[in-house]
Motif scaffolding. Structure first.
Motif, mmCIF file in Angstrom:
data_model
loop_
_atom_site.group_PDB
_atom_site.id
_atom_site.type_symbol
_atom_site.label_atom_id
_atom_site.label_comp_id
_atom_site.label_asym_id
_atom_site.label_seq_id
_atom_site.Cartn_x
_atom_site.Cartn_y
_atom_site.Cartn_z
ATOM 1 N N PHE A 199 85.426 17.651 60.208
ATOM 2 C CA PHE A 199 84.562 18.813 60.440
ATOM 3 C C PHE A 199 85.376 19.857 61.189
ATOM 4 O O PHE A 199 85.807 19.641 62.315
ATOM 5 C CB PHE A 199 83.321 18.416 61.245
ATOM 6 C CG PHE A 199 82.493 19.615 61.653
ATOM 7 C CD1 PHE A 199 82.027 20.512 60.706
ATOM 8 C CD2 PHE A 199 82.181 19.841 62.987
ATOM 9 C CE1 PHE A 199 81.271 21.623 61.077
ATOM 10 C CE2 PHE A 199 81.414 20.947 63.370
ATOM 11 C CZ PHE A 199 80.971 21.841 62.404
ATOM 12 N N MET A 220 78.067 15.051 55.094
ATOM 13 C CA MET A 220 79.508 14.866 54.859
ATOM 14 C C MET A 220 79.832 13.383 54.728
ATOM 15 O O MET A 220 80.526 12.970 53.791
ATOM 16 C CB MET A 220 80.307 15.457 56.034
ATOM 17 C CG MET A 220 80.378 16.970 56.073
ATOM 18 S SD MET A 220 81.171 17.550 57.618
ATOM 19 C CE MET A 220 82.870 17.012 57.336
ATOM 20 N N MET A 228 83.322 12.535 53.441
ATOM 21 C CA MET A 228 84.230 13.529 54.029
ATOM 22 C C MET A 228 84.546 13.105 55.456
ATOM 23 O O MET A 228 83.755 12.396 56.086
ATOM 24 C CB MET A 228 83.594 14.914 54.000
ATOM 25 C CG MET A 228 83.345 15.399 52.590
ATOM 26 S SD MET A 228 82.656 17.074 52.555
ATOM 27 C CE MET A 228 84.127 18.016 52.175
ATOM 28 N N ALA A 271 84.131 17.130 47.712
ATOM 29 C CA ALA A 271 84.377 15.828 48.350
ATOM 30 C C ALA A 271 84.931 14.837 47.334
ATOM 31 O O ALA A 271 85.856 14.075 47.633
ATOM 32 C CB ALA A 271 83.082 15.296 48.965
ATOM 33 N N LEU A 296 85.096 19.938 55.836
ATOM 34 C CA LEU A 296 84.147 21.042 55.666
ATOM 35 C C LEU A 296 84.281 21.920 56.905
ATOM 36 O O LEU A 296 84.199 21.427 58.034
ATOM 37 C CB LEU A 296 82.712 20.513 55.565
ATOM 38 C CG LEU A 296 81.600 21.573 55.675
ATOM 39 C CD1 LEU A 296 81.662 22.582 54.527
ATOM 40 C CD2 LEU A 296 80.218 20.899 55.699
ATOM 41 N N GLU A 355 89.689 21.489 52.294
ATOM 42 C CA GLU A 355 88.478 21.784 53.069
ATOM 43 C C GLU A 355 87.609 22.798 52.350
ATOM 44 O O GLU A 355 88.100 23.854 51.939
ATOM 45 C CB GLU A 355 88.866 22.412 54.419
ATOM 46 C CG GLU A 355 89.052 21.444 55.528
ATOM 47 C CD GLU A 355 89.240 22.151 56.872
ATOM 48 O OE1 GLU A 355 88.859 23.333 56.996
ATOM 49 O OE2 GLU A 355 89.777 21.508 57.773
ATOM 50 N N ASN A 366 74.512 18.184 58.692
ATOM 51 C CA ASN A 366 75.639 18.382 57.788
ATOM 52 C C ASN A 366 76.715 17.329 57.982
ATOM 53 O O ASN A 366 77.386 16.942 57.022
ATOM 54 C CB ASN A 366 76.202 19.800 57.938
ATOM 55 C CG ASN A 366 75.449 20.784 57.057
ATOM 56 O OD1 ASN A 366 75.652 20.808 55.846
ATOM 57 N ND2 ASN A 366 74.549 21.554 57.650
ATOM 58 N N TRP A 413 75.473 22.756 50.105
ATOM 59 C CA TRP A 413 75.142 21.654 49.195
ATOM 60 C C TRP A 413 74.383 22.140 47.982
ATOM 61 O O TRP A 413 73.600 23.045 48.099
ATOM 62 C CB TRP A 413 74.306 20.587 49.955
ATOM 63 C CG TRP A 413 74.987 20.150 51.182
ATOM 64 C CD1 TRP A 413 74.713 20.528 52.459
ATOM 65 C CD2 TRP A 413 76.112 19.263 51.280
ATOM 66 N NE1 TRP A 413 75.587 19.954 53.342
ATOM 67 C CE2 TRP A 413 76.456 19.164 52.644
ATOM 68 C CE3 TRP A 413 76.868 18.553 50.349
ATOM 69 C CZ2 TRP A 413 77.524 18.374 53.092
ATOM 70 C CZ3 TRP A 413 77.917 17.775 50.805
ATOM 71 C CH2 TRP A 413 78.235 17.696 52.156
ATOM 72 N N ILE A 438 84.101 10.812 61.439
ATOM 73 C CA ILE A 438 84.500 12.190 61.122
ATOM 74 C C ILE A 438 85.236 12.794 62.312
ATOM 75 O O ILE A 438 84.743 12.751 63.441
ATOM 76 C CB ILE A 438 83.257 13.038 60.766
ATOM 77 C CG1 ILE A 438 82.640 12.534 59.452
ATOM 78 C CG2 ILE A 438 83.619 14.529 60.662
ATOM 79 C CD1 ILE A 438 81.344 13.235 59.057
ATOM 80 N N THR A 443 79.488 21.187 47.831
ATOM 81 C CA THR A 443 80.513 20.507 48.631
ATOM 82 C C THR A 443 80.696 19.038 48.216
ATOM 83 O O THR A 443 81.779 18.470 48.395
ATOM 84 C CB THR A 443 80.150 20.648 50.119
ATOM 85 O OG1 THR A 443 80.223 22.043 50.455
ATOM 86 C CG2 THR A 443 81.107 19.886 51.019
#
Lengths: 682, 682
Positions: free
Chosen positions: B202, B194, B199, B472, B173, B447, B190, B465, B249, B468
């Protein structure tokens, strides 16, 4: 001569009469809070459009003014939707025909008794905001935002002339981040909200049995072992202090010693009065772990901490707590007993005084003035120490009489979850105080205290706001401003406007309800939150043993708040009807009873999980009781069976349900006793 | 032999048939997202109570696992209300009969292609979560939370056996914090969200024409002059990177050069291609200011920035943007033209390639692998550079074919405000891609990109959201998982559960509506948000000239979102009715029409300010049109006058109103044409 005197007296009377009447009218008309010292209408209006500009009478714009004016423009644009073309204030010499002219003499110092006064004049073609200090400007900008209003076609500022200055110079909010850690963002939002109601001291309660929330580089075990990883770094502390400073808010840190200090001993057990293994406390309450005031190492470590931390806080005051030390571990420790004897210290109170005086010296070396809860008051205490009164106003008056500066928190304990009226009625200086003019000056102001046992980032804002706004007014406005009904009227818009500062007190109710209902229709739960209030005065966490710090604070009770709105409406209607006995008043009651009757049907549709099941008795019995009452009101009587049933239900609903209190019960009881009981044989 | 083959084929067919059918059944039954690779039911259930404990098979619990397990316990307790007695995971050797046993082999590295697989088994008396790395454990804990369910009396985890691993290793993202600054807390929330949908990258877009958001100690003018005071300090960057690392992440920073670089030139105009005065850009769009690739000082300053900043980011990848450089200022600069001639550089694309290769060397010295938007692709580019494709899949395939690693964002531009279905249909590797097995491996993943022109902290979550989450899933789950209707079913609970991570996409709608209504009854506005969507594909900010970065983003449109719920319902009903012509289906439509008819009455009650006035035509004409339609549906026909009126209204409502689009209009048009027009003489 006599007549002249009489005539003068008459005119004084008339003037004050009209003044008072005009004041009442203005109080009804404008939603200003805290209410300013002097306000006059001028019959004009400043219309807001995209050409709105701000000019500052300085050669450059300092960070405080830059921050305040930029935020002002964003908020004004945000709430009106006006695309203000110029996004920043400019210096006056480069600005022609500015809408808002800001004039101030000097930079304010973030210290006690700094000038926060301002004068604000809004007329058709210009707004003038004048102050001695930039802090006064910050206060005035908040007033101006509260003067923002609209017609159906335009946004404008009301035309008024205001002269304003605070009554007390210490208007604080304490947040306990030790029982539950609060992210910086939560604190920043609350600082913005404080500034919105002109508060100027953020008291940061940083250590407790449940956690030590500060990074200590020289003694890293504090944050490493005693914080669960939830602490503020030096950089974060600086960031928060800078944020507060930009709002004209002082930051006073508190490190609570020698009691409330388990977390100190988790990190450095060598400071303890008892040789045992210390763990971060998970419950709430008063605990035995206490620093040992007879050991040199205790003072060594405290010196390390304070000499490292004190410079992070530019404020002169430094709070050492000092409350609720029962000295149990002192009593159990032979060496401490010996020390007392040897040094002729007769009791634990004196031993704590001995400790305090040593601490005061450590702080003095850091250039700090010590402050502590009222337990620290003791004859040998130096006179510059500030006494923070939490146990009673008498303690405060006593301290003030003895020449100590004092701050009042008794009556401002917002964590007790009492009505906003309770706090608003808490006048700091009661009549018959018996203090001289000079002694009165020792009363610096007050602080709302948000103890953290039962709040998390999700709920804390709703526990602080809006009640703290009423306390803010108490500390800023004249003593005459004390009509709670009028305050509540003004509060309405001030309250929801806190949302634009990120305060989540309104929005998070439904977040919690979505969670407990598993994202079902919320209507029936919302209805219940409007008549249920969280248990007051620490009843929720019986002696601290029910909730641990990591227990769930995402329950129905966390979505409820004090001053439940439908309960207020119902209680008012019942009172009115019982006086008037008029049908229209009765109908108002019946509307609410109907709401609660049908509400159970809605509730039943979503009642499908264990969390909601806990609310079932509340919802069903409320519906049943409402039905009996409605019948009774409609027919003018209820039969014996109904009456008995109502007694049983009332008895049930009088007890806490899911940690809440159904606050319509007293009114229902009155209503029942007013309805004639028809005696029907079974 | 032939028969055996046939029999085998038959069984394979049967097996895959049942597998598929079982899969469909499970997809309907469990709200897992992204959907795991393999899942089987075992008919058991793990009941959740206060004795729930977690044991980890290690001698100590590392920060990643401590963070993941503690958050897991808080979230489980928070959503069930169960008072879990033990608040933290313990090591296995000290735990008896743990509820959840965590087993992993080694610490995961935060780098490309690290193992994120896990196996999860939930049976009556225990849950086992096993993985190669602790990152796999983090992924598995999110799956387990999604298996949380309830009966009317108990909370439990569904009994399943899951083997899971991602399809792509780059699931990112991007958030642009340069057009609008986002506080750390927004980013942290966030990151949590994620992680909730697995996910793992970042991408932090940190510089733009509109701001330079990073403190540069060696070149302080960057943050001092080019950020409006809104930048991240080194400490804050470290804090965010650590936060992300704890969630497994990676953080990839982006410094966009040589275009999109006005803020660089505000700070250091000596890097510019044109000698002029640079100001922070307040509008959106593509601007001319460009770094001068022919000056040594340009590389000196970039070296200073990158050598200071690169070490703050442990990730190997470093994004240099490189997009949308039109080279206008290069063309206007004689010295640059001379340089091109002298160095045999034939066009601006080659000149940018020259620049990129020098930048790549600077980054390589910092141990970084360069990444850039697809414009940077050029024959001389070293093969380890990653191409980030935003203009088309062809570009991505071309890059992959040439041996470059690629990441796809085309089709994942969430700021275009298109339907979630659009993104979910965007399969990264389309059929007929023409790549070899080896080349396919160059496609690392994708992404979602959240460009920041039109979002602020209040609205950004609702723009990210829930869409996303669908992206994902696209990047984690097998290619076969592609049924949008089923995804939307699963999304419902996944979506609202994001609230527990602080994501404000749901709660902030009413915050915005309270603001524009001045705290009046919101019902009518909510109804309108359910059929209005924000203008798509950058229509809202016509060429970037309407909105400045400080324009108000607190309007009706900011409370609206894509995939407006009542519009979906209406469109579905219309489609169904036009096919079936059945009365029951007609009634579904009429329910909604009635809602919109009465809604205008509610709206009129609050329509008292300039902001709401802008919505009046929408509300009134919608009511009028709904009324005509309802009549038509009821009577089976509409008269000519009504028809003509409806045409005029439809024409009006087809145009943007208050930056939104009334997305029921196409369905209404179909409905109108389906209703017979009764030709009545005027």
């Amino acid at each position: 001569m006599k007549n002249v005197k009489r005539i003068i007296l008459f005119f004084v009377f008339i003037a004050s009469y009209f003044h008072t009447n005009a004041q009442v009218e203005l109080l009804e008309k404008y939603d200003l809070m805290p209410w300013p010292k002097e306000i006059k209408e001028n019959g004009q209006k400043f219309m807001i459009n995209e050409n709105f500009t701000i000019a500052v009478n300085k050669d450059n714009i300092n960070p405080k003014i830059a921050n305040a004016t930029t935020k002002f423009l964003r908020r004004l644009s945000g709430r009106t939707g006006v695309f203000i073309d110029e996004g920043f204030a400019t210096i006056a010499s480069k600005s022609k025909e500015p809408s808002l002219v800001i004039n101030y003499t000097r930079e304010g110092k973030l210290e006690l008794n700094e000038d926060e006064s301002y004068e604000l004049s809004v007329v058709n073609d210009q707004i003038n905001l004048t102050a001695i200090t930039d802090i006064g400007i910050i206060r005035g900008l908040e007033t101006l935002l509260q003067l923002n209003d609209h017609t159906t076609t335009e946004y404008f500022f009301h035309g008024v002339d205001i002269k304003d200055a605070p009554r007390f110079s210490w208007r604080g909010l304490m947040i306990d981040v030790a029982r539950h850690y609060e992210p910086l963002e939560v604190l920043k939002n609350n600082l913005d909200a404080m500034a919105a109601v002109k508060m100027n001291v953020f008291h940061w309660h940083l250590t407790e049995d449940q956690g030590f929330r500060v990074e200590v580089k020289s003694r890293p075990k504090f944050h490493q072992l005693a914080s669960d990883g939830q602490y503020y770094t030096h950089e974060q502390i600086k960031e928060l202090v800078a944020y507060a400073s930009n709002l004209g808010i002082r930051v006073v840190p508190e490190f609570d010693i020698p009691g409330h200090a388990t977390s100190w001993l988790v990190a450095y057990p060598e400071m303890a009065s008892k040789d045992t293994i210390y763990k971060i406390e998970r419950h709430a309450g008063i605990f035995d772990p206490t620093l040992d005031p007879t050991k040199e190492v205790t003072y060594e470590i405290i010196t390390d901490v304070f000499s490292e931390i004190a410079p992070l806080f530019p404020d002169k005051y430094f709070h050492i707590g000092g409350d609720e030390n029962e000295g149990k571990h002192w009593d159990e420790n032979d060496k401490i007993q010996e020390f007392k004897k040897k040094n002729n210290i007769k009791d634990n109170h004196e031993l704590q005084a001995y400790f305090n005086i040593k601490i005061q010296k450590i702080l003095k070396e850091q250039g700090k003035i010590m402050m502590g809860w009222d337990e620290i008051l003791q004859p040998t205490l130096p006179k510059d120490v500030v006494i923070h009164s939490w146990r009673g106003k008498e303690a405060m008056l006593k301290a003030a009489k003895q020449g100590y500066k004092t701050v009042l928190s008794k009556g401002y304990y917002i964590d007790l979850l009492k009505s906003i009226r309770h706090h608003y009625a808490n006048e700091p200086i009661s009549k018959g105080h018996g203090l001289t003019e000079e002694q009165l000056k020792n009363i610096l102001g007050g602080e709302a205290t948000m103890w953290g046992e039962l709040v998390t980032p999700v709920s804390i804002d709703s526990r602080i706001w809006p009640r703290t706004a009423a306390i803010a007014e108490k500390l800023w406005s004249s003593i005459e401003i004390d009509d709670a009904d009028n305050m509540l009227k003004r509060l309405e818009s001030v309250n929801y406007r806190l949302e634009e500062l990120g305060i989540s007190h309104i929005r998070n109710r439904n977040v919690i309800l979505r969670n407990i209902s598993n994202n079902q229709e919320l209507k029936s739960l919302i209805t219940l939150t409007k008549i249920c209030e969280p248990l007051k005065a620490y009843q929720r966490n019986k002696g601290g043993v029910e909730y641990k710090s990591y227990s769930p604070f995402t329950q129905f009770v966390d979505a409820c708040n004090t001053d439940a709105i439908d309960a207020i409406r119902f209680n008012k209607s019942v009172k009115k009807y019982l006086k008037s006995n008029v049908d229209a008043d009765k109908q108002e009651i019946i509307v609410l009873l109907n709401k609660w009757i049908t509400n159970h049907t809605d509730f039943s549709k979503i009642n499908n999980n264990p969390t909601l099941a806990k609310l079932e008795p509340l919802s069903s019995k409320l519906a049943e009781l409402s039905s009996i009452l409605k019948n009774g009101l409609t027919k003018g009587s209820i039969n014996k069976a109904e009456h008995q049933k109502s007694i049983v239900i009332i008895d049930f609903l009088s007890k806490p349900i899911a940690d809440t209190e159904l606050v319509i019960i007293p009114a229902i009881k009155k209503l029942i006793s007013a309805i004639e009981i028809r005696n029907v044989k079974p």
